[in-house]
Design a protein around this motif. Structure first.
Motif, PDB file in Angstrom:
ATOM      1  N   GLU A 148       0.816  -1.210   0.000  1.00 44.76           N
ATOM      2  CA  GLU A 148       0.000   0.000   0.000  1.00 44.76           C
ATOM      3  C   GLU A 148       0.856   1.270   0.000  1.00 44.76           C
ATOM      4  O   GLU A 148       0.409   2.336  -0.415  1.00 44.76           O
ATOM      5  N   SER A 149       2.100   1.185   0.440  1.00 48.98           N
ATOM      6  CA  SER A 149       2.950   2.376   0.501  1.00 48.98           C
ATOM      7  C   SER A 149       3.325   2.876  -0.884  1.00 48.98           C
ATOM      8  O   SER A 149       3.812   4.003  -1.030  1.00 48.98           O
ATOM      9  N   THR A 150       3.110   2.053  -1.906  1.00 56.19           N
ATOM     10  CA  THR A 150       3.446   2.465  -3.270  1.00 56.19           C
ATOM     11  C   THR A 150       2.237   3.049  -3.992  1.00 56.19           C
ATOM     12  O   THR A 150       2.261   3.231  -5.200  1.00 56.19           O
ATOM     13  N   GLY A 151       1.187   3.353  -3.262  1.00 55.53           N
ATOM     14  CA  GLY A 151      -0.049   3.808  -3.880  1.00 55.53           C
ATOM     15  C   GLY A 151      -0.066   5.294  -4.177  1.00 55.53           C
ATOM     16  O   GLY A 151       0.911   6.022  -3.990  1.00 55.53           O
ATOM     17  N   SER A 185      -1.067   8.917  -3.351  1.00 52.39           N
ATOM     18  CA  SER A 185      -1.225   9.565  -2.049  1.00 52.39           C
ATOM     19  C   SER A 185      -2.633  10.102  -1.838  1.00 52.39           C
ATOM     20  O   SER A 185      -3.185  10.015  -0.729  1.00 52.39           O
ATOM     21  N   ASP A 186      -3.242  10.638  -2.892  1.00 53.29           N
ATOM     22  CA  ASP A 186      -4.588  11.184  -2.760  1.00 53.29           C
ATOM     23  C   ASP A 186      -5.588  10.095  -2.380  1.00 53.29           C
ATOM     24  O   ASP A 186      -6.498  10.315  -1.572  1.00 53.29           O
ATOM     25  N   ARG A 187      -5.449   8.921  -2.971  1.00 52.50           N
ATOM     26  CA  ARG A 187      -6.326   7.804  -2.623  1.00 52.50           C
ATOM     27  C   ARG A 187      -6.044   7.336  -1.198  1.00 52.50           C
ATOM     28  O   ARG A 187      -6.969   7.041  -0.427  1.00 52.50           O
ATOM     29  N   MET A 188      -4.767   7.257  -0.867  1.00 56.48           N
ATOM     30  CA  MET A 188      -4.401   6.796   0.471  1.00 56.48           C
ATOM     31  C   MET A 188      -4.924   7.743   1.537  1.00 56.48           C
ATOM     32  O   MET A 188      -5.407   7.322   2.594  1.00 56.48           O
ATOM     33  N   ASP A 189      -4.855   9.051   1.260  1.00 54.15           N
ATOM     34  CA  ASP A 189      -5.370  10.036   2.220  1.00 54.15           C
ATOM     35  C   ASP A 189      -6.877   9.880   2.408  1.00 54.15           C
ATOM     36  O   ASP A 189      -7.420  10.181   3.470  1.00 54.15           O
ATOM     37  N   GLY A 218      -6.003   6.333 -15.060  1.00 56.63           N
ATOM     38  CA  GLY A 218      -5.275   7.124 -14.084  1.00 56.63           C
ATOM     39  C   GLY A 218      -6.213   7.727 -13.067  1.00 56.63           C
ATOM     40  O   GLY A 218      -7.398   7.949 -13.345  1.00 56.63           O
ATOM     41  N   ASP A 219      -5.680   7.988 -11.879  1.00 51.69           N
ATOM     42  CA  ASP A 219      -6.436   8.658 -10.825  1.00 51.69           C
ATOM     43  C   ASP A 219      -5.506   9.708 -10.239  1.00 51.69           C
ATOM     44  O   ASP A 219      -4.821   9.482  -9.248  1.00 51.69           O
ATOM     45  N   PHE A 220      -5.462  10.845 -10.884  1.00 52.85           N
ATOM     46  CA  PHE A 220      -4.468  11.860 -10.572  1.00 52.85           C
ATOM     47  C   PHE A 220      -5.023  12.888  -9.604  1.00 52.85           C
ATOM     48  O   PHE A 220      -6.239  13.102  -9.514  1.00 52.85           O
ATOM     49  N   ASP A 221      -4.106  13.561  -8.914  1.00 47.80           N
ATOM     50  CA  ASP A 221      -4.512  14.622  -8.009  1.00 47.80           C
ATOM     51  C   ASP A 221      -5.199  15.761  -8.767  1.00 47.80           C
ATOM     52  O   ASP A 221      -6.075  16.435  -8.239  1.00 47.80           O
ATOM     53  N   ASP A 222      -4.793  15.991 -10.024  1.00 47.65           N
ATOM     54  CA  ASP A 222      -5.322  17.116 -10.783  1.00 47.65           C
ATOM     55  C   ASP A 222      -6.380  16.689 -11.808  1.00 47.65           C
ATOM     56  O   ASP A 222      -6.704  17.420 -12.730  1.00 47.65           O
TER      57      ASP A 222
END
Length: 853
Positions: free
Chosen positions: A236-239, A241-245, A501-505
């Motif tokens: 999970e640490s390679t995921g 960050s936005d999804r993890m948050d 993709g699931d991007f922050d932007d």
């Protein structure tokens, strides 16, 4: 008014005897019919994803054919034929997207003691389909008119027909209940199983979670290219960050599953060597990278054959040269990449140019005349000609020096103009005529005015590819599936790539408020729903009983809940057909071993059910394959229904050698007969003392009968050593009459029961003390019973036997439906008067006729 007739006969032998004649003390094979393994029906080509042959002597694919196999449910029809339901095809969601979900009608001609060929004819089928788009997630035939359902959409394992003629199916991917009309057309959206503590029960393959395999099946692209952080790498640490948050898993795309389904997996954009190694270990088919130099080093270090792995230079080699420029593509080919990955737009004069942005980006481009060019000054590519772009801009800027510290722009700055796609192709052909192209369409459904429309975009791109004759070494990729669909329509010879993709932007996955994503061409997608599974894989509704009164379904989970401390518990839920909802009532079945599986679950009466329980063995005569009877009316304090063994399917008497002759290598034929298949998933009540059982042959994989041959579909009839108290409608053909005879001795009290009717069973008993026949109605309708004497050659008993003081031919009584147990005084009774008899035997028959009213 329903009117069915059954003739119940008593053969009265007036001699002194110690007891009535018992039923056989063992279960006996009384009939067997076989449908050969290689039986097929017309349909689309299937078996394309099950591997190369031979598989147990079978060579896939099956061109223009669908195997008639994998029976997971059976229902008896009124005419004596049977509905048999194939399950999801070839055993998994991944390999069955070309197998249509069907219900066949078969007509067995059993081999019995009296002969018979032992064959099965296939008379037709109907297919499950969703033309009204009721399913709230992608299906394989998403954009077709009929939307025929396949084994990648649902794993149907159980089936019942309701009194209104509609069908209900239990399946395992959800698990769901599926409701169709008599022709297989869905009438409702699939109904999930509630978790009564909140949410729904989900399997690991639930399409109610993010389901990338389902989207790939729908869009029909040959390659999936996801952000590598979405890959299921167990870390999970390679995921993202936005999804993890947000507390959402990033391990959502399983490489092995997608590759098993026939898709190539080529993730982007991986620039660190250790990450490359980790992703390569997942079994990907290639990697897109800004640093092809590092990827090629890893391939050498890991001993990877360059011919078997797609090394793709992202925008040429963005980490080493300015992106999407001729020097970037030139250097990538110098390094030895397999494929040039690049982005495209369309100018106002219809030229395909290479650019990642819909504008001439100020991050990477500057004006040739030295005037300032900032984000506010950016110009849409669609508003400029190729000549204007190349004369006014040089694109040699590094957009992120911290991220790309090794990017340089050597040589003449004029070499870094935005190239046309044709210029890139010309360069590639001059350096490496075998290099491939991965061309992306930069288009967005949220910015329709910034580019030309998807169809025109796709057409312009296809024209360049075809004009250069590079169709066989080019793929077209996009986050916007509208262009993928357009390419597939106009140029099916060019392969397509689905980008995810699931991007922050921004993302191409986010639904638009209706559950659908415009980027995904309107597909519904459970965005960021990644609930942990509640049940294991392939442990949904394997069996499903229809209640005796036809108002309820009882789907049974094949596996225990993952967090259940008692892994022998199998939950049976009650589903109300009128409201199409679960009532919340449950009872439990206890497995003999937690590792066992359920094969089928059907009703005998309003409280008794039959269950097939089996282990995972095949071809093992010491395995575990049994049918049990359970009683839901008398559960223990723990809600488990008591169970009794009815049949050991590995030990059935065959005194008449019905199963013989055996072929070379066959096992379990002869006396005793065995049913040694890994999946035995069908039981049907033929009458109160006979069961029909069928196997799921998992064509062409299972070899339970013969280790060197694919299993046939076998349909056996088992004569039981007990009488079932059947009150469900088993569709027994009663247009004629049925005679059940028993030896009657005045000193002995006996019970004789008829074949099961929809209004219940008619039982009778004779007691020497009162010489009464007691008749009880255990069904739900009133019946009228009359009696007569038959086969009385000397006409003696026709005149001498009386019921209620009159000859039996005049006997008539109405039996209310609430008279259910002939042990009680309120039962309707008829006094039987038998004259004195000095000896010998009466060979006539007292016949009772029961009619529903």
């Amino acid at each position: 008014m329903e009117n069915k007739v059954v003739l119940v006969g008593f053969l009265a032998v007036l001699v002194i005897s110690a007891m009535a004649m018992p039923l056989s003390a063992e279960d006996v094979l009384v009939g067997r019919a076989v449908l050969p393994a290689n039986t097929t029906a017309s349909g689309p080509t299937s078996g394309q994803f099950i591997g190369e042959g031979p598989i147990n002597g079978v060579f896939p694919p099956f061109v223009g054919e669908q195997p008639v196999q994998g029976f997971s449910a059976v229902l008896k029809k009124d005419d004596g034929s049977f509905y048999v339901m194939s399950d999801n095809g070839f055993g998994s969601k991944e390999n069955s997207r070309d197998y249509n979900l069907r219900v066949y009608t078969i007509n067995p001609d059993f081999e019995t003691l009296d002969g018979g060929p032992g064959t099965i004819s296939v008379q037709g089928f109907f297919e499950l389909k969703d033309p009204d788009d009721l399913i709230p997630f992608p299906v394989v035939n998403e954009w077709t008119t009929e939307r025929t359902l396949t084994g990648a959409d649902f794993d149907i394992e159980s089936m019942q027909k309701a009194s209104d003629g509609t069908f209900w199916f239990g399946e395992e991917f959800g698990p769901f209940l599926i409701h169709t009309d008599a022709d297989g057309v869905l009438l409702d959206a699939p109904i999930p199983l509630p978790d009564f503590e909140g949410g729904i029960i989900k399997s690991p393959q639930s399409p109610m979670n993010e389901d990338y395999l389902g989207v790939m099946n729908a869009i029909g692209a040959e390659v999936i290219s996801p952000d590598y952080r979405l890959l299921d790498d167990g870390n999970e640490s390679t995921g993202i960050s936005d999804r993890m948050d947000a507390g959402v898993s990033s391990d959502v795309i399983n490489v092995a599953s997608l590759r098993k389904a026939g898709y190539l997996v080529i993730p982007y954009t991986i620039n660190e060597k250790e990450a490359m190694r980790r992703i390569i270990d997942l079994g990907v088919d290639g990697i897109i990278t800004d640093r092809p130099d590092l990827l090629l080093e890893v391939m050498v270090e890991e001993g990877i054959d360059p011919a078997s792995f797609d090394s793709e230079g992202h925008r040429g080699c963005r980490g080493l040269r300015p992106e999407n420029t001729l020097p970037a593509f030139e250097h990538a080919m110098e390094l030895g990449v397999t494929t040039l990955e690049l982005d495209t737009g369309i100018t106002i004069d219809g030229v395909v140019v290479v650019s990642h942005n819909r504008v001439v980006s100020s991050d990477i481009c500057r004006r040739t005349d030295g005037t300032p060019y900032e984000p506010a000054d950016e110009v849409l590519i669609r508003n400029l000609t190729l000549a204007e772009i190349q004369s006014q801009f040089i694109c040699d800027k590094n957009p992120d020096p911290a991220r790309f510290p090794d990017q340089i722009a050597p040589g003449d700055p004029s070499n870094y103009t935005m190239p046309s796609l044709q210029e890139v192709i010309d360069l590639a052909n001059s350096m490496d005529p075998d290099v491939c192209f991965n061309i992306e369409t930069k288009i967005s459904p949220y910015a329709p005015d910034e580019t030309i429309d998807p169809d025109t975009f796709a057409s312009a791109l296809v024209d360049v590819i075809r004009g250069n004759g590079i169709e066989n070494r080019t793929v077209i990729q996009s986050f916007d599936f509208r262009t993928i669909r357009a390419v597939q329509e106009i140029a099916p010879e060019i392969e397509t790539v689905a980008l995810f993709g699931d991007f922050d932007d921004g993302t191409n996955l986010i639904p638009d408020g209706t559950g659908k994503s415009p980027y995904l061409a309107g597909l519904e997608f459970s965005y960021r729903v990644t609930d942990a599974p509640t049940i294991p894989r392939s442990r949904g509704f394997e069996g499903m009983a229809l209640g005796a009164d036809g108002s309820k379904l009882y789907p049974m989970l094949e596996g225990a809940l993952i967090d259940d401390p008692d892994q022998t518990r199998r939950i049976i839920n009650e589903f109300d057909l009128s409201s199409k909802s679960y009532t919340g009532d449950q009872f439990y079945y206890r497995m003999e071993d937690p590792g066992h599986a359920i094969g089928d679950f059907i009703a005998v009466n309003d409280h008794e059910y039959l269950v097939i329980e089996r282990d995972g063995s095949q071809g093992d005569l010491s395995g575990f394959k049994k049918i049990f009877k359970i009683d839901s009316s008398n559960p223990g304090n723990d809600s488990f229904a008591p169970k009794l063994e009815v049949v050991d399917l590995l030990n059935i008497s065959d005194p008449d050698s019905i199963s013989l002759p055996a072929g070379s290598g066959d096992i379990g034929l002869g006396d005793p007969f065995a049913f040694p298949f890994v999946t035995i998933e069908d039981v049907v009540i033929i009458d109160q003392t006979t069961l029909g059982v069928l196997n799921d042959n998992n064509y062409p994989f299972s070899t339970g009968r013969n280790a060197s041959e694919p299993d046939d579909n076998e349909f056996i009839l088992i004569g039981l050593d007990e009488v079932l108290n059947v009150t469900v409608d088993v569709n027994v053909n009663v247009s004629g009459s049925t005679e059940l005879s028993a030896n009657v001795v005045p000193a002995i009290s006996i019970t004789v029961e008829t074949s099961s009717l929809d209004f219940g069973t008619i039982g009778a008993g004779l007691s020497s003390a009162t010489r009464q026949i007691r008749i009880a109605n255990t069904g739900t309708h009133n019946v009228v019973v009359t009696a007569g004497v038959g086969a009385d050659e000397e006409n003696f008993y026709t005149e001498s036997i009386r019921l209620n003081g009159v000859v039996v031919g005049d006997f008539s009584e109405v039996i209310p439906s609430d008279v259910a147990d002939f042990e009680y005084a309120e039962d309707i009774t008829a006094s039987l008067e038998v004259p004195e008899w000095a000896g010998g035997a009466y060979d006539g028959t007292v016949l009772f006729v029961a009619e529903g009213i």
